[in-house]
Write a protein that holds these residues in place. Sequence first.
Motif, PDB file in Angstrom:
ATOM      1  N   ILE A  70     -16.331   1.475  -4.292  1.00 25.97           N
ATOM      2  CA  ILE A  70     -17.550   1.218  -3.523  1.00 25.97           C
ATOM      3  C   ILE A  70     -17.528  -0.168  -2.894  1.00 25.97           C
ATOM      4  CG2 ILE A  70     -18.984   2.868  -4.756  1.00 25.97           C
ATOM      5  CD1 ILE A  70     -20.038   0.573  -6.475  1.00 25.97           C
ATOM      6  N   ALA A  71     -16.590  -1.022  -3.314  1.00 21.35           N
ATOM      7  CA  ALA A  71     -16.394  -2.342  -2.709  1.00 21.35           C
ATOM      8  C   ALA A  71     -14.939  -2.741  -2.918  1.00 21.35           C
ATOM      9  CB  ALA A  71     -17.320  -3.372  -3.350  1.00 21.35           C
ATOM     10  N   CYS A  72     -14.314  -3.216  -1.849  1.00 20.59           N
ATOM     11  CA  CYS A  72     -12.908  -3.627  -1.926  1.00 20.59           C
ATOM     12  C   CYS A  72     -12.744  -4.950  -1.194  1.00 20.59           C
ATOM     13  CB  CYS A  72     -11.998  -2.601  -1.270  1.00 20.59           C
ATOM     14  SG  CYS A  72     -11.992  -0.995  -2.048  1.00 20.59           S
ATOM     15  N   ASP A  73     -12.059  -5.890  -1.818  1.00 16.98           N
ATOM     16  CA  ASP A  73     -11.733  -7.166  -1.196  1.00 16.98           C
ATOM     17  C   ASP A  73     -10.229  -7.373  -1.323  1.00 16.98           C
ATOM     18  OD1 ASP A  73     -11.883  -9.647   0.001  1.00 16.98           O
ATOM     19  OD2 ASP A  73     -12.528 -10.675  -1.825  1.00 16.98           O
ATOM     20  N   GLY A  74      -9.483  -6.835  -0.380  1.00 13.84           N
ATOM     21  CA  GLY A  74      -8.028  -6.941  -0.410  1.00 13.84           C
ATOM     22  C   GLY A  74      -7.411  -6.176  -1.560  1.00 13.84           C
ATOM     23  N   LEU A  75      -8.033  -5.088  -1.968  1.00 18.11           N
ATOM     24  CA  LEU A  75      -7.616  -4.331  -3.151  1.00 18.11           C
ATOM     25  C   LEU A  75      -6.396  -3.461  -2.852  1.00 18.11           C
ATOM     26  CD1 LEU A  75      -8.524  -3.823  -6.102  1.00 18.11           C
ATOM     27  CD2 LEU A  75      -9.824  -1.884  -5.241  1.00 18.11           C
ATOM     28  N   LYS A  76      -5.343  -3.638  -3.666  1.00 19.84           N
ATOM     29  CA  LYS A  76      -4.152  -2.803  -3.575  1.00 19.84           C
ATOM     30  C   LYS A  76      -3.829  -2.290  -4.966  1.00 19.84           C
ATOM     31  CE  LYS A  76      -2.027  -4.803   0.470  1.00 19.84           C
ATOM     32  NZ  LYS A  76      -0.786  -5.263   1.084  1.00 19.84           N
ATOM     33  N   VAL A  77      -3.545  -0.987  -5.052  1.00 16.65           N
ATOM     34  CA  VAL A  77      -3.254  -0.362  -6.333  1.00 16.65           C
ATOM     35  C   VAL A  77      -1.863   0.266  -6.305  1.00 16.65           C
ATOM     36  CG1 VAL A  77      -5.655   0.059  -6.952  1.00 16.65           C
ATOM     37  CG2 VAL A  77      -4.441   1.763  -5.634  1.00 16.65           C
ATOM     38  N   ASN A  78      -1.212   0.259  -7.466  1.00 20.09           N
ATOM     39  CA  ASN A  78       0.125   0.830  -7.602  1.00 20.09           C
ATOM     40  C   ASN A  78      -0.003   2.204  -8.250  1.00 20.09           C
ATOM     41  OD1 ASN A  78       2.730   1.538  -8.274  1.00 20.09           O
ATOM     42  ND2 ASN A  78       3.281  -0.502  -8.996  1.00 20.09           N
ATOM     43  N   THR A  79       0.277   3.224  -7.482  1.00 19.29           N
ATOM     44  CA  THR A  79       0.164   4.597  -7.966  1.00 19.29           C
ATOM     45  C   THR A  79       1.525   5.201  -8.289  1.00 19.29           C
ATOM     46  OG1 THR A  79       0.196   5.471  -5.733  1.00 19.29           O
ATOM     47  CG2 THR A  79      -1.968   5.011  -6.681  1.00 19.29           C
ATOM     48  N   SER A  80       2.522   4.370  -8.519  1.00 20.72           N
ATOM     49  CA  SER A  80       3.888   4.882  -8.702  1.00 20.72           C
ATOM     50  C   SER A  80       4.011   5.814  -9.905  1.00 20.72           C
ATOM     51  CB  SER A  80       4.878   3.725  -8.837  1.00 20.72           C
ATOM     52  OG  SER A  80       4.588   2.939  -9.970  1.00 20.72           O
ATOM     53  N   GLU A  81       3.211   5.621 -10.938  1.00 20.40           N
ATOM     54  CA  GLU A  81       3.269   6.510 -12.100  1.00 20.40           C
ATOM     55  C   GLU A  81       2.835   7.931 -11.756  1.00 20.40           C
ATOM     56  OE1 GLU A  81       0.994   4.861 -15.264  1.00 20.40           O
ATOM     57  OE2 GLU A  81       2.279   3.129 -15.492  1.00 20.40           O
ATOM     58  N   LEU A  82       1.937   8.059 -10.783  1.00 25.29           N
ATOM     59  CA  LEU A  82       1.425   9.374 -10.408  1.00 25.29           C
ATOM     60  C   LEU A  82       2.187  10.003  -9.249  1.00 25.29           C
ATOM     61  CD1 LEU A  82      -2.372   8.543 -10.535  1.00 25.29           C
ATOM     62  CD2 LEU A  82      -1.057   9.763 -12.248  1.00 25.29           C
ATOM     63  N   THR A  83       2.501   9.181  -8.244  1.00 26.23           N
ATOM     64  CA  THR A  83       3.061   9.718  -7.008  1.00 26.23           C
ATOM     65  C   THR A  83       4.536   9.421  -6.808  1.00 26.23           C
ATOM     66  OG1 THR A  83       2.494   7.732  -5.749  1.00 26.23           O
ATOM     67  CG2 THR A  83       0.822   9.486  -5.864  1.00 26.23           C
ATOM     68  N   GLY A  84       5.038   8.407  -7.488  1.00 28.15           N
ATOM     69  CA  GLY A  84       6.423   7.992  -7.273  1.00 28.15           C
ATOM     70  C   GLY A  84       6.557   7.017  -6.116  1.00 28.15           C
ATOM     71  N   GLU A  85       5.473   6.750  -5.398  1.00 24.73           N
ATOM     72  CA  GLU A  85       5.481   5.805  -4.284  1.00 24.73           C
ATOM     73  C   GLU A  85       5.628   4.392  -4.829  1.00 24.73           C
ATOM     74  OE1 GLU A  85       5.571   4.163  -0.718  1.00 24.73           O
ATOM     75  OE2 GLU A  85       5.385   6.328  -0.956  1.00 24.73           O
ATOM     76  N   SER A  86       6.648   3.666  -4.374  1.00 23.71           N
ATOM     77  CA  SER A  86       6.926   2.344  -4.945  1.00 23.71           C
ATOM     78  C   SER A  86       6.068   1.237  -4.353  1.00 23.71           C
ATOM     79  CB  SER A  86       8.405   1.999  -4.754  1.00 23.71           C
ATOM     80  OG  SER A  86       8.714   1.965  -3.377  1.00 23.71           O
TER      81      SER A  86
ATOM     82  N   THR B  60      -3.230   0.293  -0.170  1.00 21.99           N
ATOM     83  CA  THR B  60      -4.449  -0.462   0.117  1.00 21.99           C
ATOM     84  C   THR B  60      -5.648   0.459  -0.097  1.00 21.99           C
ATOM     85  OG1 THR B  60      -3.286  -1.815   1.739  1.00 21.99           O
ATOM     86  CG2 THR B  60      -5.693  -1.801   1.843  1.00 21.99           C
ATOM     87  N   ALA B  61      -6.531   0.059  -1.000  1.00 23.81           N
ATOM     88  CA  ALA B  61      -7.721   0.851  -1.304  1.00 23.81           C
ATOM     89  C   ALA B  61      -8.811   0.552  -0.280  1.00 23.81           C
ATOM     90  CB  ALA B  61      -8.211   0.538  -2.704  1.00 23.81           C
ATOM     91  N   THR B  62      -9.586   1.571   0.051  1.00 25.08           N
ATOM     92  CA  THR B  62     -10.689   1.428   0.995  1.00 25.08           C
ATOM     93  C   THR B  62     -11.928   2.097   0.414  1.00 25.08           C
ATOM     94  OG1 THR B  62     -10.191   3.504   2.142  1.00 25.08           O
ATOM     95  CG2 THR B  62      -9.110   1.515   2.975  1.00 25.08           C
ATOM     96  N   VAL B  63     -13.066   1.860   1.051  1.00 27.68           N
ATOM     97  CA  VAL B  63     -14.293   2.520   0.607  1.00 27.68           C
ATOM     98  C   VAL B  63     -14.549   3.792   1.398  1.00 27.68           C
ATOM     99  CG1 VAL B  63     -15.382   0.429  -0.269  1.00 27.68           C
ATOM    100  CG2 VAL B  63     -15.727   1.071   2.106  1.00 27.68           C
ATOM    101  N   ARG B  64     -13.803   3.989   2.485  1.00 30.08           N
ATOM    102  CA  ARG B  64     -13.962   5.190   3.297  1.00 30.08           C
ATOM    103  C   ARG B  64     -12.953   6.257   2.895  1.00 30.08           C
ATOM    104  NH1 ARG B  64     -13.215   4.207   9.041  1.00 30.08           N
ATOM    105  NH2 ARG B  64     -12.668   2.065   8.677  1.00 30.08           N
ATOM    106  N   CYS B  65     -13.369   7.491   2.955  1.00 30.40           N
ATOM    107  CA  CYS B  65     -12.500   8.621   2.659  1.00 30.40           C
ATOM    108  C   CYS B  65     -11.456   8.724   3.770  1.00 30.40           C
ATOM    109  CB  CYS B  65     -13.324   9.899   2.565  1.00 30.40           C
ATOM    110  SG  CYS B  65     -12.361  11.347   2.157  1.00 30.40           S
ATOM    111  N   SER B  66     -10.177   8.756   3.382  1.00 31.57           N
ATOM    112  CA  SER B  66      -9.112   8.789   4.383  1.00 31.57           C
ATOM    113  C   SER B  66      -8.450  10.159   4.506  1.00 31.57           C
ATOM    114  CB  SER B  66      -8.055   7.743   4.047  1.00 31.57           C
ATOM    115  OG  SER B  66      -7.474   8.040   2.795  1.00 31.57           O
TER     116      SER B  66
ATOM    117  N   THR C  19      -9.806  -7.659  -5.512  1.00 34.06           N
ATOM    118  CA  THR C  19     -10.902  -7.336  -6.421  1.00 34.06           C
ATOM    119  C   THR C  19     -11.719  -6.204  -5.815  1.00 34.06           C
ATOM    120  OG1 THR C  19     -12.372  -8.946  -5.374  1.00 34.06           O
ATOM    121  CG2 THR C  19     -11.094  -9.714  -7.280  1.00 34.06           C
ATOM    122  N   GLY C  20     -12.578  -5.629  -6.633  1.00 38.98           N
ATOM    123  CA  GLY C  20     -13.437  -4.564  -6.130  1.00 38.98           C
ATOM    124  C   GLY C  20     -14.365  -4.025  -7.180  1.00 38.98           C
ATOM    125  N   GLU C  21     -15.118  -3.025  -6.780  1.00 39.78           N
ATOM    126  CA  GLU C  21     -16.015  -2.305  -7.679  1.00 39.78           C
ATOM    127  C   GLU C  21     -15.824  -0.824  -7.423  1.00 39.78           C
ATOM    128  OE1 GLU C  21     -20.077  -3.510  -7.257  1.00 39.78           O
ATOM    129  OE2 GLU C  21     -19.626  -5.618  -7.610  1.00 39.78           O
TER     130      GLU C  21
END
Length: 118
Positions: free
Chosen positions: A61-77, A81-87, A108-110
């Motif tokens: 619901i709030a993102c300030d330069g938020l980046k997450v590593n989803t490599s455990e789920l997707t394999g993407e290394s 970049t996280a956003t508040v809008r549905c992509s 950071t984010g919420e």
Amino acid sequence: LNVYQQLKSIKIVAAFSKLLPTLATVRRDGNEQQVVTDEIVPGDIILIRMGDKLPADCRFIACDGLKVNTSELTGESKPITATVRCSSEVFMESTNIGFYSTMVEQGTGEAVVIATGD
């Protein structure tokens, strides 16, 4: 013998991780508090910082330069970049959704918790 030793080591490390409860910062009823991740429920607002692991599935619901590593789920290394809008209409591919145990690499984010447990 080598496989047996590796399995034994994995079990020992898993046992150590269960000794220390994992805490998360949550905003409930307008108050920020530290809670054990097992006590998080859908509807809680979690505060996210760099270095945290997401304690539950959540919608940002709030993102300030938020980046997450989803490599455990997707394999993407590369971090996403996280956003508040549905992509994407596909729930698993949308950048406004974070999943349990995803590592926060930057920013950071919420987020509001949408699911816990299995």
